[in-house]
Design a protein around this motif. Structure first.
Motif, mmCIF file in Angstrom:
data_model
loop_
_atom_site.group_PDB
_atom_site.id
_atom_site.type_symbol
_atom_site.label_atom_id
_atom_site.label_comp_id
_atom_site.label_asym_id
_atom_site.label_seq_id
_atom_site.Cartn_x
_atom_site.Cartn_y
_atom_site.Cartn_z
ATOM 1 N N HIS A 292 0.836 -1.193 0.000
ATOM 2 C CA HIS A 292 0.000 0.000 0.000
ATOM 3 C C HIS A 292 0.872 1.245 0.000
ATOM 4 C CE1 HIS A 292 -3.856 -1.979 0.691
ATOM 5 N NE2 HIS A 292 -3.202 -2.824 1.458
ATOM 6 N N GLU A 293 0.314 2.350 -0.511
ATOM 7 C CA GLU A 293 1.037 3.609 -0.479
ATOM 8 C C GLU A 293 1.166 4.094 0.952
ATOM 9 O OE1 GLU A 293 -0.188 6.714 -3.076
ATOM 10 O OE2 GLU A 293 -0.479 5.337 -4.745
ATOM 11 N N ARG A 294 2.319 4.694 1.262
ATOM 12 C CA ARG A 294 2.576 5.234 2.591
ATOM 13 C C ARG A 294 3.089 6.661 2.434
ATOM 14 N NH1 ARG A 294 6.839 1.084 4.926
ATOM 15 N NH2 ARG A 294 7.580 1.105 2.797
ATOM 16 N N ASP A 295 2.889 7.464 3.471
ATOM 17 C CA ASP A 295 3.473 8.805 3.471
ATOM 18 C C ASP A 295 4.977 8.660 3.569
ATOM 19 O OD1 ASP A 295 1.020 10.102 3.351
ATOM 20 O OD2 ASP A 295 0.850 10.249 5.524
ATOM 21 N N ALA A 296 5.689 9.504 2.815
ATOM 22 C CA ALA A 296 7.143 9.464 2.821
ATOM 23 C C ALA A 296 7.691 10.757 3.406
ATOM 24 C CB ALA A 296 7.675 9.258 1.407
ATOM 25 N N TYR A 297 8.862 10.664 3.998
ATOM 26 C CA TYR A 297 9.530 11.796 4.632
ATOM 27 C C TYR A 297 10.967 11.841 4.155
ATOM 28 C CZ TYR A 297 5.524 11.148 7.697
ATOM 29 O OH TYR A 297 4.245 10.986 8.179
ATOM 30 N N ILE A 298 11.513 13.043 4.054
ATOM 31 C CA ILE A 298 12.909 13.201 3.669
ATOM 32 C C ILE A 298 13.631 13.894 4.814
ATOM 33 C CG2 ILE A 298 14.522 14.292 2.080
ATOM 34 C CD1 ILE A 298 12.389 14.013 -0.086
ATOM 35 N N MET A 299 14.767 13.308 5.218
ATOM 36 C CA MET A 299 15.572 13.878 6.297
ATOM 37 C C MET A 299 17.036 13.874 5.888
ATOM 38 S SD MET A 299 13.956 12.472 9.800
ATOM 39 C CE MET A 299 12.226 12.648 10.166
ATOM 40 N N GLU A 300 17.770 14.848 6.414
ATOM 41 C CA GLU A 300 19.205 14.894 6.176
ATOM 42 C C GLU A 300 19.883 13.863 7.066
ATOM 43 O OE1 GLU A 300 23.028 17.914 6.415
ATOM 44 O OE2 GLU A 300 21.009 18.721 6.707
ATOM 45 N N VAL A 301 20.874 13.186 6.524
ATOM 46 C CA VAL A 301 21.643 12.199 7.277
ATOM 47 C C VAL A 301 22.944 12.870 7.725
ATOM 48 C CG1 VAL A 301 22.766 9.941 7.201
ATOM 49 C CG2 VAL A 301 20.680 10.344 5.873
ATOM 50 N N VAL A 302 23.144 12.943 9.032
ATOM 51 C CA VAL A 302 24.324 13.593 9.601
ATOM 52 C C VAL A 302 25.118 12.551 10.379
ATOM 53 C CG1 VAL A 302 25.120 15.413 11.154
ATOM 54 C CG2 VAL A 302 23.050 15.768 9.791
ATOM 55 N N ALA A 303 26.405 12.438 10.054
ATOM 56 C CA ALA A 303 27.270 11.484 10.749
ATOM 57 C C ALA A 303 27.487 11.935 12.189
ATOM 58 C CB ALA A 303 28.601 11.365 10.031
ATOM 59 N N VAL A 304 27.358 10.974 13.116
ATOM 60 C CA VAL A 304 27.584 11.222 14.541
ATOM 61 C C VAL A 304 28.518 10.122 15.023
ATOM 62 C CG1 VAL A 304 26.528 11.402 16.822
ATOM 63 C CG2 VAL A 304 25.264 12.192 14.804
ATOM 64 N N GLY A 305 29.719 10.488 15.370
ATOM 65 C CA GLY A 305 30.684 9.473 15.795
ATOM 66 C C GLY A 305 31.208 8.710 14.593
ATOM 67 N N ASP A 306 31.805 7.547 14.875
ATOM 68 C CA ASP A 306 32.440 6.766 13.821
ATOM 69 C C ASP A 306 31.459 5.986 12.958
ATOM 70 O OD1 ASP A 306 34.983 7.617 14.525
ATOM 71 O OD2 ASP A 306 35.272 5.964 15.945
ATOM 72 N N ASP A 307 30.445 5.396 13.580
ATOM 73 C CA ASP A 307 29.577 4.504 12.816
ATOM 74 C C ASP A 307 28.093 4.739 13.078
ATOM 75 O OD1 ASP A 307 29.614 3.579 15.389
ATOM 76 O OD2 ASP A 307 29.743 1.468 14.861
ATOM 77 N N GLN A 308 27.752 5.941 13.473
ATOM 78 C CA GLN A 308 26.346 6.254 13.721
ATOM 79 C C GLN A 308 25.932 7.433 12.866
ATOM 80 O OE1 GLN A 308 25.673 6.859 17.878
ATOM 81 N NE2 GLN A 308 26.094 4.754 18.418
ATOM 82 N N GLU A 309 24.626 7.515 12.621
ATOM 83 C CA GLU A 309 24.093 8.634 11.867
ATOM 84 C C GLU A 309 22.819 9.133 12.527
ATOM 85 O OE1 GLU A 309 24.073 6.743 8.027
ATOM 86 O OE2 GLU A 309 22.135 5.811 8.398
ATOM 87 N N GLU A 310 22.576 10.410 12.353
ATOM 88 C CA GLU A 310 21.400 11.050 12.912
ATOM 89 C C GLU A 310 20.555 11.565 11.754
ATOM 90 O OE1 GLU A 310 21.008 15.150 15.266
ATOM 91 O OE2 GLU A 310 22.045 13.584 16.401
ATOM 92 N N PHE A 311 19.238 11.473 11.889
ATOM 93 C CA PHE A 311 18.329 11.938 10.857
ATOM 94 C C PHE A 311 17.731 13.262 11.311
ATOM 95 C CE2 PHE A 311 18.789 7.467 10.268
ATOM 96 C CZ PHE A 311 18.779 7.293 8.889
ATOM 97 N N VAL A 312 17.953 14.310 10.507
ATOM 98 C CA VAL A 312 17.543 15.655 10.878
ATOM 99 C C VAL A 312 16.503 16.154 9.879
ATOM 100 C CG1 VAL A 312 18.369 18.011 11.253
ATOM 101 C CG2 VAL A 312 19.855 16.076 11.801
ATOM 102 N N PRO A 313 15.362 16.646 10.364
ATOM 103 C CA PRO A 313 14.352 17.196 9.447
ATOM 104 C C PRO A 313 14.933 18.352 8.641
ATOM 105 C CG PRO A 313 13.450 16.950 11.659
ATOM 106 C CD PRO A 313 14.925 16.704 11.762
ATOM 107 N N VAL A 314 14.442 18.525 7.413
ATOM 108 C CA VAL A 314 14.907 19.612 6.551
ATOM 109 C C VAL A 314 13.850 20.716 6.503
ATOM 110 C CG1 VAL A 314 16.367 18.112 5.162
ATOM 111 C CG2 VAL A 314 14.019 18.498 4.467
ATOM 112 N N ALA A 315 14.294 21.912 6.149
ATOM 113 C CA ALA A 315 13.380 23.048 6.016
ATOM 114 C C ALA A 315 12.371 22.762 4.905
ATOM 115 C CB ALA A 315 14.168 24.310 5.698
ATOM 116 N N GLU A 316 11.186 23.334 5.036
ATOM 117 C CA GLU A 316 10.098 23.056 4.099
ATOM 118 C C GLU A 316 10.475 23.394 2.656
ATOM 119 O OE1 GLU A 316 5.438 24.270 3.449
ATOM 120 O OE2 GLU A 316 6.301 24.417 5.452
#
Length: 103
Positions: free
Chosen positions: A54-78
């Motif tokens: 089924h269709e789902r709502d989609a979201y786009i977020m910036e991927v920001v590296a945090v530490g050596d092997d982790q990433e954080e997802f940050v909302p982007v401006a409209e």
């Protein structure tokens, strides 16, 4: 063949956990972004006609590296989100057109 899902768990303002699937990663102007969709097991469909697709709502977020092997997802401006949505839609439609031509 079973594919392993790339799942991320977020917490909303009220402390509720929201599980999202990373559908795709892409780059725009030197930054990495992710296309995500909410995973909702309660609404899973077992009908034969759709195979649960089924269709789902989609979201786009910036991927920001945090530490050596982790990433954080940050909302982007409209305004940026609108540009990124156009890019994703054009890329998806282009891929669909290419697969149609191959058949």
């Amino acid at each position: 063949m079973d594919e392993e899902l790339d799942l991320v768990v977020f917490e909303d303002d009220e402390g509720n956990e929201i599980t999202m699937e990373v559908l795709d990663y892409f780059f725009y102007e030197g930054k990495e972004y992710a296309l995500l969709a909410e995973v909702d097991d309660d609404e899973a469909c077992d009908c034969e006609e759709c195979d649960g697709d089924h269709e789902r709502d989609a979201y786009i977020m910036e991927v920001v590296a945090v530490g050596d092997d982790q990433e954080e997802f940050v909302p982007v401006a409209e305004e940026l989100a609108d540009k990124l949505i156009d890019i994703v839609q054009n890329e998806l439609y282009e891929d669909d057109d290419d697969s149609d031509e191959e058949e």
